[in-house]
Each structure stands twice: as structure tokens, then as C-alpha cells.
Design a protein around this motif. Structure first.
Motif, PDB file in Angstrom:
ATOM      1  N   ALA A 442       0.828  -1.204   0.000  1.00 29.78           N
ATOM      2  CA  ALA A 442       0.000   0.000   0.000  1.00 29.78           C
ATOM      3  C   ALA A 442       0.861   1.253   0.000  1.00 29.78           C
ATOM      4  O   ALA A 442       0.564   2.237  -0.706  1.00 29.78           O
ATOM      5  CB  ALA A 442      -0.932  -0.003   1.211  1.00 29.78           C
ATOM      6  N   ALA A 443       1.942   1.234   0.769  1.00 35.18           N
ATOM      7  CA  ALA A 443       2.846   2.387   0.806  1.00 35.18           C
ATOM      8  C   ALA A 443       3.541   2.593  -0.532  1.00 35.18           C
ATOM      9  O   ALA A 443       3.700   3.722  -0.994  1.00 35.18           O
ATOM     10  CB  ALA A 443       3.875   2.194   1.925  1.00 35.18           C
ATOM     11  N   GLU A 444       3.938   1.481  -1.184  1.00 32.89           N
ATOM     12  CA  GLU A 444       4.590   1.591  -2.487  1.00 32.89           C
ATOM     13  C   GLU A 444       3.633   2.127  -3.547  1.00 32.89           C
ATOM     14  O   GLU A 444       4.012   2.956  -4.381  1.00 32.89           O
ATOM     15  CB  GLU A 444       5.139   0.225  -2.900  1.00 32.89           C
ATOM     16  CG  GLU A 444       6.324  -0.234  -2.071  1.00 32.89           C
ATOM     17  CD  GLU A 444       6.755  -1.653  -2.428  1.00 32.89           C
ATOM     18  OE1 GLU A 444       6.002  -2.315  -3.193  1.00 32.89           O
ATOM     19  OE2 GLU A 444       7.826  -2.088  -1.953  1.00 32.89           O
ATOM     20  N   MET A 445       2.375   1.677  -3.513  1.00 32.61           N
ATOM     21  CA  MET A 445       1.381   2.165  -4.470  1.00 32.61           C
ATOM     22  C   MET A 445       1.093   3.647  -4.247  1.00 32.61           C
ATOM     23  O   MET A 445       0.967   4.420  -5.212  1.00 32.61           O
ATOM     24  CB  MET A 445       0.086   1.353  -4.334  1.00 32.61           C
ATOM     25  CG  MET A 445       0.207  -0.083  -4.826  1.00 32.61           C
ATOM     26  SD  MET A 445      -1.321  -1.020  -4.591  1.00 32.61           S
ATOM     27  CE  MET A 445      -2.445  -0.109  -5.643  1.00 32.61           C
ATOM     28  N   ALA A 446       1.016   4.061  -2.981  1.00 31.15           N
ATOM     29  CA  ALA A 446       0.782   5.475  -2.691  1.00 31.15           C
ATOM     30  C   ALA A 446       1.951   6.319  -3.147  1.00 31.15           C
ATOM     31  O   ALA A 446       1.771   7.414  -3.692  1.00 31.15           O
ATOM     32  CB  ALA A 446       0.546   5.647  -1.188  1.00 31.15           C
ATOM     33  N   ASN A 447       3.149   5.800  -2.967  1.00 25.88           N
ATOM     34  CA  ASN A 447       4.343   6.528  -3.383  1.00 25.88           C
ATOM     35  C   ASN A 447       4.401   6.657  -4.901  1.00 25.88           C
ATOM     36  O   ASN A 447       4.749   7.703  -5.442  1.00 25.88           O
ATOM     37  CB  ASN A 447       5.588   5.806  -2.857  1.00 25.88           C
ATOM     38  CG  ASN A 447       6.854   6.613  -3.059  1.00 25.88           C
ATOM     39  OD1 ASN A 447       6.841   7.828  -2.917  1.00 25.88           O
ATOM     40  ND2 ASN A 447       7.950   5.929  -3.359  1.00 25.88           N
ATOM     41  N   THR A 448       4.031   5.567  -5.605  1.00 27.02           N
ATOM     42  CA  THR A 448       4.010   5.592  -7.076  1.00 27.02           C
ATOM     43  C   THR A 448       2.962   6.581  -7.583  1.00 27.02           C
ATOM     44  O   THR A 448       3.195   7.334  -8.543  1.00 27.02           O
ATOM     45  CB  THR A 448       3.707   4.184  -7.623  1.00 27.02           C
ATOM     46  OG1 THR A 448       4.684   3.265  -7.129  1.00 27.02           O
ATOM     47  CG2 THR A 448       3.740   4.184  -9.144  1.00 27.02           C
ATOM     48  N   TYR A 449       1.817   6.603  -6.930  1.00 31.38           N
ATOM     49  CA  TYR A 449       0.731   7.517  -7.341  1.00 31.38           C
ATOM     50  C   TYR A 449       1.156   8.970  -7.150  1.00 31.38           C
ATOM     51  O   TYR A 449       0.888   9.834  -7.989  1.00 31.38           O
ATOM     52  CB  TYR A 449      -0.514   7.217  -6.520  1.00 31.38           C
ATOM     53  CG  TYR A 449      -1.652   8.172  -6.785  1.00 31.38           C
ATOM     54  CD1 TYR A 449      -2.448   8.047  -7.921  1.00 31.38           C
ATOM     55  CD2 TYR A 449      -1.916   9.215  -5.890  1.00 31.38           C
ATOM     56  CE1 TYR A 449      -3.480   8.929  -8.168  1.00 31.38           C
ATOM     57  CE2 TYR A 449      -2.939  10.092  -6.122  1.00 31.38           C
ATOM     58  CZ  TYR A 449      -3.735   9.951  -7.267  1.00 31.38           C
ATOM     59  OH  TYR A 449      -4.749  10.848  -7.507  1.00 31.38           O
ATOM     60  N   ASN A 450       1.843   9.254  -6.039  1.00 32.83           N
ATOM     61  CA  ASN A 450       2.252  10.625  -5.767  1.00 32.83           C
ATOM     62  C   ASN A 450       3.311  11.120  -6.750  1.00 32.83           C
ATOM     63  O   ASN A 450       3.389  12.318  -7.048  1.00 32.83           O
ATOM     64  CB  ASN A 450       2.808  10.737  -4.343  1.00 32.83           C
ATOM     65  CG  ASN A 450       1.711  10.557  -3.306  1.00 32.83           C
ATOM     66  OD1 ASN A 450       0.551  10.853  -3.558  1.00 32.83           O
ATOM     67  ND2 ASN A 450       2.081  10.063  -2.119  1.00 32.83           N
ATOM     68  N   LYS A 451       4.130  10.167  -7.277  1.00 35.78           N
ATOM     69  CA  LYS A 451       5.187  10.557  -8.222  1.00 35.78           C
ATOM     70  C   LYS A 451       4.696  10.621  -9.658  1.00 35.78           C
ATOM     71  O   LYS A 451       5.396  11.120 -10.544  1.00 35.78           O
ATOM     72  CB  LYS A 451       6.354   9.557  -8.132  1.00 35.78           C
ATOM     73  CG  LYS A 451       7.141   9.648  -6.824  1.00 35.78           C
ATOM     74  CD  LYS A 451       8.287   8.666  -6.823  1.00 35.78           C
ATOM     75  CE  LYS A 451       9.099   8.766  -5.541  1.00 35.78           C
ATOM     76  NZ  LYS A 451      10.242   7.819  -5.515  1.00 35.78           N
ATOM     77  N   ALA A 452       3.485  10.099  -9.923  1.00 37.46           N
ATOM     78  CA  ALA A 452       2.955  10.113 -11.297  1.00 37.46           C
ATOM     79  C   ALA A 452       2.685  11.558 -11.749  1.00 37.46           C
ATOM     80  O   ALA A 452       2.230  12.392 -10.972  1.00 37.46           O
ATOM     81  CB  ALA A 452       1.667   9.293 -11.356  1.00 37.46           C
ATOM     82  N   PRO A 453       2.962  11.855 -13.048  1.00 40.90           N
ATOM     83  CA  PRO A 453       2.731  13.232 -13.560  1.00 40.90           C
ATOM     84  C   PRO A 453       1.247  13.552 -13.593  1.00 40.90           C
ATOM     85  O   PRO A 453       0.401  12.711 -13.864  1.00 40.90           O
ATOM     86  CB  PRO A 453       3.324  13.195 -14.961  1.00 40.90           C
ATOM     87  CG  PRO A 453       3.305  11.755 -15.343  1.00 40.90           C
ATOM     88  CD  PRO A 453       3.506  10.985 -14.084  1.00 40.90           C
ATOM     89  N   ARG A 454       0.907  14.796 -13.280  1.00 33.98           N
ATOM     90  CA  ARG A 454      -0.468  15.257 -13.285  1.00 33.98           C
ATOM     91  C   ARG A 454      -0.745  15.990 -14.588  1.00 33.98           C
ATOM     92  O   ARG A 454       0.082  16.766 -15.082  1.00 33.98           O
ATOM     93  CB  ARG A 454      -0.728  16.202 -12.091  1.00 33.98           C
ATOM     94  CG  ARG A 454      -0.504  15.547 -10.733  1.00 33.98           C
ATOM     95  CD  ARG A 454      -1.604  14.512 -10.421  1.00 33.98           C
ATOM     96  NE  ARG A 454      -1.501  14.020  -9.066  1.00 33.98           N
ATOM     97  CZ  ARG A 454      -0.791  12.973  -8.705  1.00 33.98           C
ATOM     98  NH1 ARG A 454      -0.105  12.300  -9.624  1.00 33.98           N
ATOM     99  NH2 ARG A 454      -0.759  12.571  -7.448  1.00 33.98           N
ATOM    100  N   ILE A 455      -1.945  15.785 -15.171  1.00 30.50           N
ATOM    101  CA  ILE A 455      -2.334  16.463 -16.417  1.00 30.50           C
ATOM    102  C   ILE A 455      -3.193  17.649 -16.054  1.00 30.50           C
ATOM    103  O   ILE A 455      -4.240  17.532 -15.386  1.00 30.50           O
ATOM    104  CB  ILE A 455      -3.132  15.514 -17.349  1.00 30.50           C
ATOM    105  CG1 ILE A 455      -2.248  14.309 -17.706  1.00 30.50           C
ATOM    106  CG2 ILE A 455      -3.600  16.247 -18.587  1.00 30.50           C
ATOM    107  CD1 ILE A 455      -2.970  13.269 -18.511  1.00 30.50           C
ATOM    108  N   ALA A 456      -2.729  18.803 -16.418  1.00 31.02           N
ATOM    109  CA  ALA A 456      -3.456  20.032 -16.094  1.00 31.02           C
ATOM    110  C   ALA A 456      -4.740  20.104 -16.921  1.00 31.02           C
ATOM    111  O   ALA A 456      -4.773  19.765 -18.102  1.00 31.02           O
ATOM    112  CB  ALA A 456      -2.602  21.265 -16.383  1.00 31.02           C
ATOM    113  N   VAL A 457      -5.828  20.535 -16.289  1.00 32.10           N
ATOM    114  CA  VAL A 457      -7.122  20.670 -16.964  1.00 32.10           C
ATOM    115  C   VAL A 457      -7.355  22.139 -17.300  1.00 32.10           C
ATOM    116  O   VAL A 457      -7.209  22.991 -16.433  1.00 32.10           O
ATOM    117  CB  VAL A 457      -8.260  20.144 -16.061  1.00 32.10           C
ATOM    118  CG1 VAL A 457      -9.600  20.342 -16.751  1.00 32.10           C
ATOM    119  CG2 VAL A 457      -8.034  18.683 -15.762  1.00 32.10           C
TER     120      VAL A 457
END
Length: 457
Positions: A442-457
Motif C-alpha cells: 500500500a505504501a509503495e502504491m501510494a508513493n508511485t501515485y504521488n510521483k505520477a505526472p499530473r495532467i493540467a485541466v
């Protein structure tokens, strides 16, 4: 010119306290044996008290421990009140240096210990297997030897050269020999190899040391009333007082499976007690006394582990430093109590008349000290889970050995109790590993999600 009055007062506190304790011990000896008696306090207790003699022995033990604890407490209160350390900054004077080491500890950065022992990620599989085998065999050899000899010394008769048979009675002498040898081994290691600066005040070890020797004494005394398999299985119930002490001391929180397995262990222990009646200890009073002594053993032992955990978190000392500090105070406490009661001369006299006891006592102390080193090394190399599994296997083998050597009878209900206890321990280890793995993912998945690039709307 430096003010030496506080130093004189500290020496007076030590001498006056020890003098009062010595006077009280002589008064107690005269009360039990009269002015003309040449018997020691320990011998007088054995003469006047039989079934409940352990209560008087416990009181005398605590009286002896006060020879170390009470002067230390008075000096601590006095030095705090007069701000002794703030006024004495000269590090070359003996008394201020000793007071600072005992009550303030050392300042400075903590360096890496040479004892780290963690397995590197690049280790080969074969080396890992060999190291695990080494730890397993070392733990088994030390603790099984210690268990067999512990039961032999406390329950079997020794024969002297004239053919007279007698039991060894002084549990505290065994505690002293075990702790003294452990202190010598750990102190020698620190003197030769350790490079980590010690920062904890020395007196912090005294609380864990006192609870440690009390738990060891209760453990030895319990063998006079119940058999060794009962004691070994009862140690599995330490989980319950450890959890209670964890809540009281460290405010710890526990998962549902921990409460469930603790309950299963208690049920298994009840089954085993019902199905392992020892005919040589058939009295219900002695059986209840043995259970009560085991309960006190578990309470003091659970305090020791929780206090040690807090010391590790606060001061970051190594395991060998912890072992050395606790065994130092244990040696001081037990030697003071034995001297006060006359237990040294009585035990040494028994050893002189029974050479086999000397061999058993030496091997017991060596296996106890080496067992502590193997515990620390196994935990640092493979973690607490592997260590718990090994010790669970050791408990099962210890019960089997005791039954084979000393002919203990266990009914099918007792065997069921053993099975329930070890099933609960195995379930506890499995659930603990499972939850850790889930939380890590769970910690690794949260860390991966936080590092993923965000697409500006």
C-alpha cells in the motif's frame, strides 16, 4: 579551591545506608536464630519455613537489592537538589565523573556499530542458508542445554562422596552465575571491538536489571512446584502480559489477530495444565504456588522487554551495550543480596561437596550467556519473525526432551493443549508477516501515485 563537601556527603550516604542495612540484617538473623546461632539468613529461612519459604526468601532478596538501589536513589536525589554536576565540571575527578556517567550519560554523535550484522542484499543464497543454519543450531544448542540443566539443578538430587543425597536450594546463586558470565562476555566484547559511543545514563539499566533478575528467580523457584514442560509452555503466555505492559508503558495498539492468538494460547495452556498432572507434585497448594510464581515471572519479564524497547528508542544503544549494562546491575544486585544472606558460602560449600554441580552450573551459565549473544545476532541478521519461529521450534523440542529425560506424563488433553499453543504462535507469525506485506504494498502504491505526472485541466 574546589568545594569537596558534596563529595564527602556522597561517601557518607553510601556508608550510612550500608551500615543501616547491615544492622537490620543482623537484627533479622538474631530474631530467627538467636544471638548464639551460627547459621546464615538463608539457612535460617530454610529451617523455619518449608512450603511458603519462597516468600521469606523473596523478602530477603529485595532487602539485599536495597544495598545497591537505596544508596543510588539517595545520591541521585541529593545531586539533583544541590546541582552537583553543574558545579563540578572537572572531568578528571573520580566522583563527579562517576556521578555524571551514572545519572547523565555521555553526549555526542552515535557512530555505526561494528555489530550491525545485517545481511547485505548481495549475499548469496548459499551463504544465507549457512548463516541461518548456524543461528538455528546455536540457539538450539544453547537453549536446550540451558533448559535441561535448569530442570536438573532445581529438581534432581546431587550425591556427595559419602553417598548422601541433597537438593540445591538457592535459585539466586544460579541467577548470579548466569548474569556474571554474561556481563564478562559482553563487557569483553565492548572493550575489544565496540566503537559505538554509549550515551544512556547508567542508572536507566537498573530498572530492567531488577525486573530481569526477579523474573529469573521466579522462573527457577517455580521448578520446585511444577514440571519443566508446564513452565516452557507457560512462557508462550508471555504475549498476554507483554501486551498489557505495552499498553501501560508505551501506549501500544494491537490488531485483532493479536488478541485472538493470545486467547488461543491461554486456552491451550489451560488444556495442558489439566492434562499434565505431576504425581511428584500432587499437592494442589504447590501447584497453585507454581502457577503464581510463573505469573510473577511473566509480569516482570514483560516489563523488562518493554523497558528495553523504550531504551533502544530513546538512546539508540547496541544490543551488546544493553546486555552489558543490564547484566552489570544484575551482578551487583545478586552479589549484594547473596553476601547479606550468606548465600555465597552456602552455595560454594554445596559446590565443594558435589563436584557434578560445579560442572552443571558452569555449563548452565555458559549456555545462558552464549544464548543471549545468539538471540541478538539472529534478530540483527534475519529479523524477529525468523527468531520467533526458531524459538517456537525450540520450545517444542525442549518439552519433548524434558519428557524423555525426566519421564513426565502428558495425557491426550495435554498434547491437544501443546498443539493449540503452537498453532496460535504460528498463526500470529503468519498474520504479522501478512499485514506487514499488505502495508508495504500500500505504501509503495501510494508513493508511485504521488510521483505520477499530473495532467493540467
Amino acid at each position: 579551591m574546589e568545594n569537596r563537601v558534596p563529595d564527602v556527603i556522597i561517601c557518607v550516604i553510601i556508608i550510612a545506608t550500608l551500615g543501616c542495612i547491615h544492622l537490620l540484617s543482623n537484627t533479622t538473623r538474631i530474631y530467627f536464630g538467636g544471638e548464639d546461632s551460627n547459621l546464615t539468613l538463608s539457612q535460617l529461612v530454610d529451617t523455619h519455613a518449608k512450603e511458603y519459604g519462597w516468600i521469606l526468601k523473596l523478602a530477603l532478596n529485595c532487602f539485599g537489592y536495597s544495598c545497591i538501589f537505596l544508596p543510588g536513589l539517595l545520591i541521585y536525589k541529593y545531586t539533583k537538589r544541590v546541582r552537583y554536576l553543574e558545579k563540578n565540571t572537572n572531568e578528571h575527578r573520580l566522583i563527579p565523573s562517576a556521578i555524571r556517567f551514572c545519572f547523565s550519560g555521555a553526549e555526542g554523535e552515535k557512530h555505526d556499530a561494528s555489530l550491525s550484522g545485517k545481511s547485505s542484499t548481495g549475499q548469496g543464497f548459499l551463504r544465507e542458508c549457512l548463516l541461518l543454519t548456524y543461528c538455528f543450531l546455536g540457539l538450539m544448542a544453547c537453549h536446550l542445554t540451558w533448559g535441561v540443566l535448569q530442570e536438573k539443578i532445581m529438581t534432581q538430587e546431587y550425591e556427595d562422596v559419602d553417598g548422601n543425597k541433597s537438593h540445591f536450594k538457592d535459585s539466586q546463586f544460579l541467577v548470579f552465575t548466569n548474569r556474571f558470565l554474561a556481563f564478562v562476555i559482553s563487557g569483553g566484547y565492548l572493550f575489544i571491538r565496540q566503537r559505538t559511543r554509549h550515551r544512556a545514563p547508567l542508572y536507566k539499566y537498573s530498572f530492567a536489571s531488577l525486573s530481569n533478575i526477579m523474573s529469573a528467580w521466579f522462573q527457577y523457584e517455580a521448578l520446585k512446584f511444577i514440571n519443566f514442560p508446564t513452565q516452557v509452555l507457560a512462557k508462550s503466555c508471555k504475549i498476554i502480559p507483554v501486551m498489557i505492559m505495552g499498553k501501560i508503558i508505551s501506549k501500544s495498539k494491537y490488531e485483532f489477530y493479536e488478541y485472538l492468538t493470545a486467547g488461543l494460547i491461554s486456552i491451550g495452556m489451560v488444556f495442558f495444565m489439566m492434562g499434565s498432572a505431576d504425581e511428584s507434585k500432587a499437592s494442589s497448594v504447590t501447584t497453585l504456588t507454581g502457577i503464581f510464581l510463573l505469573t510473577l515471572y511473566m509480569i516482570f519479564d514483560s516489563f523488562t522487554s518493554n523497558w528495553q524497547g523504550d531504551l533502544f528508542k530513546t538512546y539508540g544503544m547496541t544490543s551488546i551495550q544493553m546486555m552489558c549494562g543490564i547484566n552489570l546491575f544484575s551482578t551487583l544486585f545478586t552479589s549484594a543480596s547473596l553476601t547479606l544472606q550468606g548465600g555465597f558460602m552456602e552455595s560454594l560449600g554445596f559446590a565443594a561437596a558435589h563436584p557434578k554441580f560445579i560442572v552443571d552450573c558452569i555449563v548452565l551459565s555458559i549456555s545462558s550467556a552464549l544464548g543471549q549473544l545468539f538471540i541478538f545476532f539472529t534478530i540483527s541478521s534475519f529479523g524477529p519473525v525468523v527468531f520467533t519461529i526458531i524459538m517456537t521450534v525450540r520450545q517444542a523440542i525442549a518439552i519433548l526432551l524434558s519428557c524423555l529425560i525426566y519421564h513426565h506424563n502428558i495425557s491426550p488433553l495435554g498434547i491437544l493443549g501443546i498443539f493449540v499453543v503452537f498453532l496460535a504462535i504460528s498463526l500470529r507469525v503468519y498474520c504479522n508477516q501478512r499485514i506487514k506485506a499488505i502495508r508495504k504494498r500500500a505504501a509503495e502504491m501510494a508513493n508511485t501515485y504521488n510521483k505520477a505526472p499530473r495532467i493540467a485541466v
